[in-house]
Motif scaffolding. Structure first.
Motif, PDB file in Angstrom:
ATOM      1  N   MET A   8      11.600   2.578   0.101  1.00 53.45           N
ATOM      2  CA  MET A   8      12.124   1.385   0.756  1.00 53.45           C
ATOM      3  C   MET A   8      10.981   0.582   1.354  1.00 53.45           C
ATOM      4  N   ARG A   9      10.997  -0.715   1.081  1.00 52.40           N
ATOM      5  CA  ARG A   9      10.000  -1.614   1.644  1.00 52.40           C
ATOM      6  C   ARG A   9      10.432  -2.037   3.051  1.00 52.40           C
ATOM      7  N   VAL A  10       9.516  -1.971   3.993  1.00 55.08           N
ATOM      8  CA  VAL A  10       9.785  -2.359   5.377  1.00 55.08           C
ATOM      9  C   VAL A  10       8.984  -3.621   5.683  1.00 55.08           C
ATOM     10  N   ARG A  11       9.696  -4.660   6.091  1.00 57.18           N
ATOM     11  CA  ARG A  11       9.030  -5.934   6.354  1.00 57.18           C
ATOM     12  C   ARG A  11       8.303  -5.918   7.687  1.00 57.18           C
ATOM     13  N   THR A  12       7.538  -6.959   7.927  1.00 52.59           N
ATOM     14  CA  THR A  12       6.781  -7.087   9.160  1.00 52.59           C
ATOM     15  C   THR A  12       7.713  -7.116  10.360  1.00 52.59           C
ATOM     16  N   LEU A  13       7.317  -6.436  11.395  1.00 55.97           N
ATOM     17  CA  LEU A  13       8.124  -6.358  12.610  1.00 55.97           C
ATOM     18  C   LEU A  13       8.232  -7.739  13.252  1.00 55.97           C
ATOM     19  N   ASP A  14       9.444  -8.108  13.642  1.00 59.54           N
ATOM     20  CA  ASP A  14       9.695  -9.394  14.293  1.00 59.54           C
ATOM     21  C   ASP A  14      10.389  -9.137  15.625  1.00 59.54           C
ATOM     22  N   LEU A  15       9.691  -9.405  16.720  1.00 60.88           N
ATOM     23  CA  LEU A  15      10.222  -9.180  18.059  1.00 60.88           C
ATOM     24  C   LEU A  15      10.492 -10.508  18.741  1.00 60.88           C
ATOM     25  N   LEU A  16      11.775 -10.894  18.765  1.00 57.38           N
ATOM     26  CA  LEU A  16      12.202 -12.138  19.420  1.00 57.38           C
ATOM     27  C   LEU A  16      11.426 -13.347  18.895  1.00 57.38           C
ATOM     28  N   GLY A  17      11.263 -13.395  17.579  1.00 60.48           N
ATOM     29  CA  GLY A  17      10.566 -14.513  16.957  1.00 60.48           C
ATOM     30  C   GLY A  17       9.067 -14.351  16.862  1.00 60.48           C
ATOM     31  N   LEU A  18       8.509 -13.304  17.481  1.00 56.23           N
ATOM     32  CA  LEU A  18       7.064 -13.058  17.435  1.00 56.23           C
ATOM     33  C   LEU A  18       6.772 -12.060  16.326  1.00 56.23           C
ATOM     34  N   SER A  19       6.015 -12.500  15.316  1.00 56.13           N
ATOM     35  CA  SER A  19       5.661 -11.635  14.199  1.00 56.13           C
ATOM     36  C   SER A  19       4.549 -10.672  14.616  1.00 56.13           C
ATOM     37  N   MET A  20       4.720  -9.403  14.257  1.00 52.35           N
ATOM     38  CA  MET A  20       3.746  -8.364  14.615  1.00 52.35           C
ATOM     39  C   MET A  20       3.311  -7.612  13.362  1.00 52.35           C
ATOM     40  N   PRO A  21       2.384  -8.152  12.585  1.00 54.12           N
ATOM     41  CA  PRO A  21       1.882  -7.407  11.423  1.00 54.12           C
ATOM     42  C   PRO A  21       1.201  -6.120  11.877  1.00 54.12           C
ATOM     43  N   ARG A  22       1.131  -5.153  10.973  1.00 56.83           N
ATOM     44  CA  ARG A  22       0.634  -3.834  11.364  1.00 56.83           C
ATOM     45  C   ARG A  22      -0.833  -3.852  11.793  1.00 56.83           C
ATOM     46  N   GLY A  23      -1.619  -4.815  11.317  1.00 61.90           N
ATOM     47  CA  GLY A  23      -3.018  -4.883  11.711  1.00 61.90           C
ATOM     48  C   GLY A  23      -3.272  -5.822  12.871  1.00 61.90           C
ATOM     49  N   ASP A  24      -2.201  -6.343  13.465  1.00 63.78           N
ATOM     50  CA  ASP A  24      -2.343  -7.321  14.534  1.00 63.78           C
ATOM     51  C   ASP A  24      -2.454  -6.615  15.889  1.00 63.78           C
ATOM     52  N   GLU A  25      -3.079  -7.304  16.838  1.00 63.05           N
ATOM     53  CA  GLU A  25      -3.228  -6.728  18.180  1.00 63.05           C
ATOM     54  C   GLU A  25      -1.878  -6.509  18.854  1.00 63.05           C
ATOM     55  N   SER A  26      -0.899  -7.376  18.570  1.00 63.55           N
ATOM     56  CA  SER A  26       0.404  -7.253  19.211  1.00 63.55           C
ATOM     57  C   SER A  26       1.091  -5.943  18.814  1.00 63.55           C
ATOM     58  N   PHE A  27       0.984  -5.553  17.539  1.00 64.30           N
ATOM     59  CA  PHE A  27       1.578  -4.287  17.103  1.00 64.30           C
ATOM     60  C   PHE A  27       0.840  -3.109  17.737  1.00 64.30           C
ATOM     61  N   TYR A  28      -0.456  -3.223  17.869  1.00 63.83           N
ATOM     62  CA  TYR A  28      -1.259  -2.193  18.542  1.00 63.83           C
ATOM     63  C   TYR A  28      -0.768  -1.994  19.975  1.00 63.83           C
ATOM     64  N   TYR A  29      -0.561  -3.089  20.688  1.00 66.97           N
ATOM     65  CA  TYR A  29      -0.128  -2.987  22.078  1.00 66.97           C
ATOM     66  C   TYR A  29       1.296  -2.437  22.184  1.00 66.97           C
ATOM     67  N   LEU A  30       2.145  -2.758  21.204  1.00 69.64           N
ATOM     68  CA  LEU A  30       3.506  -2.215  21.209  1.00 69.64           C
ATOM     69  C   LEU A  30       3.468  -0.698  21.072  1.00 69.64           C
ATOM     70  N   CYS A  31       2.656  -0.187  20.145  1.00 64.49           N
ATOM     71  CA  CYS A  31       2.542   1.262  19.962  1.00 64.49           C
ATOM     72  C   CYS A  31       1.956   1.922  21.212  1.00 64.49           C
ATOM     73  N   LEU A  32       0.964   1.269  21.824  1.00 62.52           N
ATOM     74  CA  LEU A  32       0.384   1.796  23.056  1.00 62.52           C
ATOM     75  C   LEU A  32       1.426   1.836  24.170  1.00 62.52           C
ATOM     76  N   LEU A  33       2.247   0.794  24.266  1.00 60.11           N
ATOM     77  CA  LEU A  33       3.294   0.742  25.292  1.00 60.11           C
ATOM     78  C   LEU A  33       4.312   1.855  25.102  1.00 60.11           C
ATOM     79  N   VAL A  34       4.709   2.098  23.849  1.00 64.42           N
ATOM     80  CA  VAL A  34       5.676   3.176  23.576  1.00 64.42           C
ATOM     81  C   VAL A  34       5.080   4.533  23.945  1.00 64.42           C
ATOM     82  N   LEU A  35       3.808   4.742  23.635  1.00 64.16           N
ATOM     83  CA  LEU A  35       3.157   6.010  23.982  1.00 64.16           C
ATOM     84  C   LEU A  35       3.095   6.200  25.494  1.00 64.16           C
ATOM     85  N   VAL A  36       2.661   5.170  26.216  1.00 60.53           N
ATOM     86  CA  VAL A  36       2.572   5.268  27.679  1.00 60.53           C
ATOM     87  C   VAL A  36       3.957   5.516  28.278  1.00 60.53           C
ATOM     88  N   GLY A  37       4.969   4.813  27.759  1.00 60.22           N
ATOM     89  CA  GLY A  37       6.327   5.033  28.245  1.00 60.22           C
ATOM     90  C   GLY A  37       6.813   6.444  27.977  1.00 60.22           C
TER      91      GLY A  37
END
Length: 383
Positions: free
Chosen positions: A153-182
């Motif tokens: 199954m192909r998984v498209r780029t994450l879209d959070l409230l209109g903000l695109s978060m490609p896997r190599g983008d800083e925003s996706f990095y910070y999301l993963c960091l936030l989930v880990l800290v939480g």
């Protein structure tokens, strides 16, 4: 030398026990926030995998490290979270809905797995979780209308409230960091709560815990559910990081890697999940480089030592064949687990505590401080 005098219970259960914790973790968090601007894209992607693996490690720590319930089925929970994200995204459900939904669905399935495992202990519980992992893998391969079967199954780029978060983008990095800290904060607060203390009591002695009025069945199921729910969150991030998922990605070897995270990192503290994730994620590039570079280096050394060119080429081909042999990675993982269990049972975090305590107590440190105590089997403990 540092001496900490505890004067009340609140100080004893405080997460950051003194000022040193504040500045050390503050500096670490600042470095992690600044990392995308200091490192290249490859190292950033490896750090994202560390965050995802560490999140699974925290989940497994709650089940295995806190409650003492072994599991080799967490790759199945990761797959459930990943496929929930992929399917929900394909039907137009937004990320803010399917992200918590994946955690809830995985937690429910984890609780259902916990019920039949209540009467199982040790190797029998491990076999039950392995069977669950095989069942999930088979369902993913057969339920083609939802999972596309073995085609993946192909998984498209994450879209959070209109903000695109490609896997190599800083925003996706910070999301993963936030989930880990939480997840880490959740695990630490859970450990300080009555539920977490009940988990630890069950781990230390089920007989003693039951004599104190702890409902073993309820807390074991609750531990399975919490652990599976956190793993489901990691599965959503894993799916968006890989951008493509298939049943072959969630095999028993992946579950073994998750177990290695807490064995190598240390199964008695949340820090061990992070240390183990760093080791597991970084060992793959090392093994790949070793497989590609060692044959060439050995052939060059043989040639420089006066060996014939045909001999050097044959040596390079042989070493390359050994490095590409099927099952070599699993064999190396097994060897690493054996070495840590035999020579460093407290893991990397335990080694770090020994080093830190040495400098804290110097010159009064004693080698017997961490001397391993005699261990008893359950039949001896209950006498």
């Amino acid at each position: 030398m540092r001496f900490i005098f505890k004067t009340d219970y609140d100080q004893d259960i405080r997460i950051l026990k003194h000022g040193g914790y504040w500045w050390s973790y503050g500096v670490l968090l600042a470095l992690l926030i600044a990392a995308p601007f200091l490192v290249g894209s490859y190292l950033q992607s490896q750090m994202v995998f560390v965050f995802i693996y560490a999140t699974v490690g925290v989940a497994l720590m709650i089940l295995t490290g806190f409650t003492g319930q072994a599991s080799l089925g967490h790759a199945a929970f990761l797959a459930i979270g990943a496929y929930t994200a992929g399917y929900m995204q394909s039907v137009g459900v937004p990320f803010v809905v399917y992200f918590p939904l994946a955690a809830i669905l995985t937690a429910v399935i984890g609780a259902l797995v916990g019920f039949p495992a209540l009467r199982l202990h040790g190797i029998y519980l491990v076999i039950a979780t392995i069977a669950f992992a095989f069942i999930v893998e088979e369902i993913l391969a057969r339920w083609e209308s939802v999972t596309n079967g073995n085609e993946g199954m192909r998984v498209r780029t994450l879209d959070l409230l209109g903000l695109s978060m490609p896997r190599g983008d800083e925003s996706f990095y910070y999301l993963c960091l936030l989930v880990l800290v939480g997840s880490i904060l959740l695990a630490l607060n859970l450990l300080r709560s009555p539920t977490g203390r009940a988990f630890v009591a069950i781990r230390d002695s089920e007989t003693a815990a039951k004599s104190m009025g702890i409902d073993l069945a309820a807390y074991k199921v609750k531990s399975f559910a919490i652990s599976a729910g956190i793993t489901g969150l990691a599965g959503v991030l894993f799916a968006h990081m890989m951008t493509f998922i298939s049943p072959e990605m969630f095999t028993l070897l992946l579950s073994i890697e998750f177990i290695m995270v807490i064995i190598i990192g240390g199964a008695f503290g949340v820090h061990g999940a992070v240390f183990g994730a760093i080791f597991i994620v970084m060992v793959d590039p090392f093994l790949t480089a070793l497989k590609d570079d060692v044959p060439v280096l050995a052939a060059n050394l043989a040639a420089s030592a006066g060996a014939a060119r045909d001999t050097a080429d044959a040596l390079r081909e042989w070493l390359h064949g050994v490095g590409s042999a099927a099952g070599l990675k699993g064999a190396i993982y097994g060897l690493i687990i054996m070495m840590f269990i035999l020579f460093e049972p407290y893991g990397l975090y335990g080694r770090w505590l020994k080093i830190k305590l040495f400098f804290q107590l110097f010159p009064l440190y004693k080698r017997a401080t961490f001397k391993r105590q005699k261990t008893y089997v359950k039949s001896e403990r209950n006498r």
